[in-house]
Design an enzyme around this catalytic site. Structure first.
Site, PDB file in Angstrom:
ATOM      1  N   TYR A 284      50.933  32.614  55.788  1.00 49.73           N
ATOM      2  CA  TYR A 284      50.400  34.089  55.088  1.00 49.73           C
ATOM      3  C   TYR A 284      49.830  33.935  53.373  1.00 49.73           C
ATOM      4  CZ  TYR A 284      51.943  36.718  58.614  1.00 49.73           C
ATOM      5  OH  TYR A 284      53.073  37.145  59.922  1.00 49.73           O
TER       6      TYR A 284
ATOM      7  N   CYS B 284      66.089  39.110  76.756  1.00 49.51           N
ATOM      8  CA  CYS B 284      64.828  39.545  76.200  1.00 49.51           C
ATOM      9  C   CYS B 284      64.261  38.050  76.658  1.00 49.51           C
ATOM     10  CB  CYS B 284      64.827  39.067  74.605  1.00 49.51           C
ATOM     11  SG  CYS B 284      62.963  37.991  73.953  1.00 49.51           S
TER      12      CYS B 284
ATOM     13  N   CYS C 136      58.375  37.975  76.712  1.00 49.15           N
ATOM     14  CA  CYS C 136      57.240  38.397  77.374  1.00 49.15           C
ATOM     15  C   CYS C 136      56.322  38.907  75.684  1.00 49.15           C
ATOM     16  CB  CYS C 136      57.756  39.448  77.942  1.00 49.15           C
ATOM     17  SG  CYS C 136      57.988  41.020  77.568  1.00 49.15           S
TER      18      CYS C 136
ATOM     19  N   LYS D 119      60.367  30.861  83.264  1.00 47.57           N
ATOM     20  CA  LYS D 119      60.539  31.799  83.160  1.00 47.57           C
ATOM     21  C   LYS D 119      61.831  32.279  84.256  1.00 47.57           C
ATOM     22  CE  LYS D 119      57.527  34.923  84.061  1.00 47.57           C
ATOM     23  NZ  LYS D 119      56.628  34.894  84.517  1.00 47.57           N
TER      24      LYS D 119
END
Length: 664
Positions: free
Chosen positions: A181, A364, A367, A451
């Site tokens: 940033y 969680c 994804c 996964k």
């Protein structure tokens, strides 16, 4: 005794005591502000829910201190300086509610995005940066900031922090010498080509960050904590090009040596805590790690910071396993564990850890569909697996007048979510699943080791339905006669989808992705994957990691062309992993036939022969709607959900199921 007791010992940041070792990692509060830059009711409810859930320290996510030098559309995210009276009044309501749970909250304040400004938020104004460098997303050169503009931003940090303290915030976090940033662009020589007092030496490049903490301390006092989001390594190979895990490359951004030196200087300047990650917008899969990154990936860098500075260190980055969190705290990796997406998925995570109720934590799945995918596409923060995130009030469970008996056909995520919500509200769901386990397409989808959280979500649903005493009937096929003869008040059809099949010739060597993932077929050592969407690319990666020679054939002009909303961190990393793992790719190419080990493929002007042992089809799924079509006009109060309604992603399967089940 609490099993994870070390995570519940108090810790101090400066003079402020935090009740436990958990912090809510900052995530952009898009959709949580009103038109005047204050937190709206959604934002107040969202943060309060995480305080109620036991989190010791909440960090809000990016808010802007200035709207003159770098223009930001309003409403976008909160801004403590845009309308200070309104900001203080509304934020005070939020901080008072959070403090009732003995939690603390910091306001994260940003000096701007610079070369990484999102184009849709930029309008007609040119992007700014320390120097005339390329913009991250657009074919534009940034305008160098003037010295008086830098000083203006520094002064606005002082005003913003003063307003935050008045509003009841317990401290602030500066955003940041991190992720590339604006303030980080000043700190990194690759971006900073200035020859004035803000360029050249490391001390000069950190002058912006030094002046910010000095101004805040002058304005708010030495006892007001000022923390810093900090990345000790950038993983930048070049403009718009990031390094993968394990890749050998020349660091163009901040390397570890300078990362340690800069950390020591920043702490000497007055920063009270470092919130550590790594990466940049040019290597976004480090800053926002998808499932292809390992768990706890920031821990080695947090440990380096912990060994180099004498202030508390926060470490996030897929730290959702409580065992990993305990080890990080007890072995000196960090003082505080940061949880970002895990607290989107389950606001009660911390209380559940304290109660040793780990199996009820909603996982969680990394994804990014409901959080970063929606942020970049719709400017709205949510969660794919938790439809109530950032909608705590409007999506609260609806009370019922009398229990209804509801038949659910299909035990994929849509059917499981519908059953969970119905039972939570007091209805009587009965779930029928034709196979021997719940999970639907998540079962094959969760086979690759990257996964694993898909399977964790399946197990969570199974545990929830058992806890709620839902009547689940496995190995049971349902037909129209069964439905029509039952005494149900409503019926939900969630029969999922089936893979599309192509007949290519030697069809005994043409398999579906599901057959390969479940081990029902052997693809051989040379595999052609037909389809370069998310399923095809993940399958190809998994096969390549097993040592197979893999080729992807995709008829679109690029990979992942039809999936969305996919976060750039996920899609960019997956696309980069394809060639890195030796996978060959033919885009703009269609497979025509497969005989004798030869796949005949065509482009717009050419024919390509690919030698392979098998063809694995990943060309999409079709809704399985036959049962719904059979009964839709015979059975009142019939609903169709998940892939049976429309093949989409896991987020819409869960969200739609929640919506319908919460309305019955």
């Amino acid at each position: 005794m609490i099993q994870y007791a070390s995570l519940f010992e108090p810790v101090r940041i400066g003079r402020l005591q935090i009740k436990n070792r958990f912090a809510m990692a900052p995530m952009g509060p898009l959709g949580l502000s009103d038109t005047e830059g204050a937190f709206n009711q959604k934002g107040i409810d969202y943060y309060t829910a995480r305080a109620k859930g036991g989190t010791g320290l909440l960090i809000t996510g990016v808010t802007f201190v200035d709207n003159e030098i770098e223009k930001h559309a309003m409403p976008h995210v909160p801004c403590a300086t845009h309308n200070p009276v309104h900001f203080i009044r509304t934020a005070k309501e939020m901080t008072e509610r959070i403090h009732a749970y003995d939690a603390k909250i910091f306001l994260q304040m940003s000096g701007g995005f610079g070369r990484v400004t999102v184009p849709t938020n930029m309008g007609e104004y040119p992007p700014v940066a320390p120097s005339a460098i390329p913009h991250r997303w657009m074919d534009k050169t940034c305008r160098p900031l003037k010295i008086d503009e830098i000083r203006h931003i520094v002064n606005m940090f002082g005003q913003g922090a003063f307003n935050a303290r008045r509003a009841g915030f317990d401290g602030v976090q500066i955003h940041a010498v991190h992720e590339g940033y604006l303030i980080d662009q000043f700190a990194i020589s690759f971006f900073n080509h200035r020859t004035d007092e803000y360029g050249g030496s490391l001390e000069n490049r950190l002058r912006f960050a030094r002046q910010i903490v000095k101004k805040i301390k002058q304005t708010c006092g030495e006892d007001f904590p000022v923390t810093l989001r900090y990345s000790p390594k950038s993983f930048i190979k070049d403009y718009k090009s990031g390094a993968l895990p394990g890749e050998t490359f020349e660091e163009k951004g901040r390397d570890i040596k300078e990362g340690i030196e800069a950390a020591k200087l920043l702490v000497a300047y007055g920063y009270d805590c470092l919130d550590v990650d790594v990466g940049s917008y040019d290597s976004w899969w480090w800053s926002h790690p998808p499932m292809y990154q390992k768990k706890g990936l920031f821990m080695p860098y947090a440990r380096l910071m912990k060994e180099s500075v004498d202030v508390p260190v926060i470490c996030a980055g897929r730290m959702d396993n409580p065992v990993t969190a305990v080890e990080a705290v007890e072995k000196g990796v960090c003082d505080i564990v940061g949880l970002g997406r895990p607290l989107l998925a389950d606001p009660d995570y911390v209380n559940k850890v304290m109660g040793n109720d780990i199996q009820s934590i909603r996982p969680c799945i990394s994804c990014h569909e409901g959080c970063m995918g929606r942020v970049q596409t719709y400017s709205a923060l949510n969660c794919a697996v938790n439809p109530q995130t950032c909608r705590e009030r409007t999506a609260a469970y609806n009370p019922i007048l009398r229990p209804k008996k509801v038949m659910i056909v299909g035990g994929g995520v849509a059917g499981c979510e519908a059953a969970r919500v119905l039972a939570t509200r007091g209805h009587l769901p009965v779930l029928f699943e034709k196979s021997d386990r719940l999970g639907g397409n998540l079962i094959p989808g969760g086979v690759p080791d990257f996964k694993e959280d898909d399977i964790a979500l399946v197990n969570w649903y199974a545990n929830q339905l058992e806890t709620l005493e839902v009547d689940v009937r496995l190995n049971t096929r349902v037909d129209a006669a069964h439905i029509l003869s039952g005494s149900y008040d409503a019926v939900i059809i969630a029969t999922g989808s089936y893979p599309r099949i192509l007949s290519l010739g030697d069809d005994d060597q043409v398999h579906t992705a599901e057959e390969i993932l479940l081990g029902k077929k052997n693809p051989g050592s040379r595999v052609l994957v037909a389809g370069g969407g998310l399923i095809g690319c993940e399958l190809a990666l998994w096969l390549a990691q097993q040592g197979k020679q893999v080729t992807i054939v995709e008829q679109m002009e690029k990979l992942l062309a039809v999936n969305g909303p996919l976060c750039h961190a996920n899609s960019d990393m997956l696309e980069a992993l394809i060639p890195y793992n030796g996978i060959k790719v033919h885009t703009g190419t269609r497979i025509q036939s497969f005989r004798g080990g030869n796949a005949v493929c065509t482009t717009s002007d050419n024919e390509v022969i690919i030698h392979c042992d098998s063809v694995v089809l990943a060309v999409g799924y079709a809704p399985d709607r036959s049962l719904y079509e059979e009964i839709r006009f015979q059975m009142p109060n019939t609903y169709v959900l998940g892939d049976a309604r429309r093949v989409a992603n896991i987020m819409y399967a869960i969200w739609d199921a929640f919506e319908v089940a919460n309305g019955i």
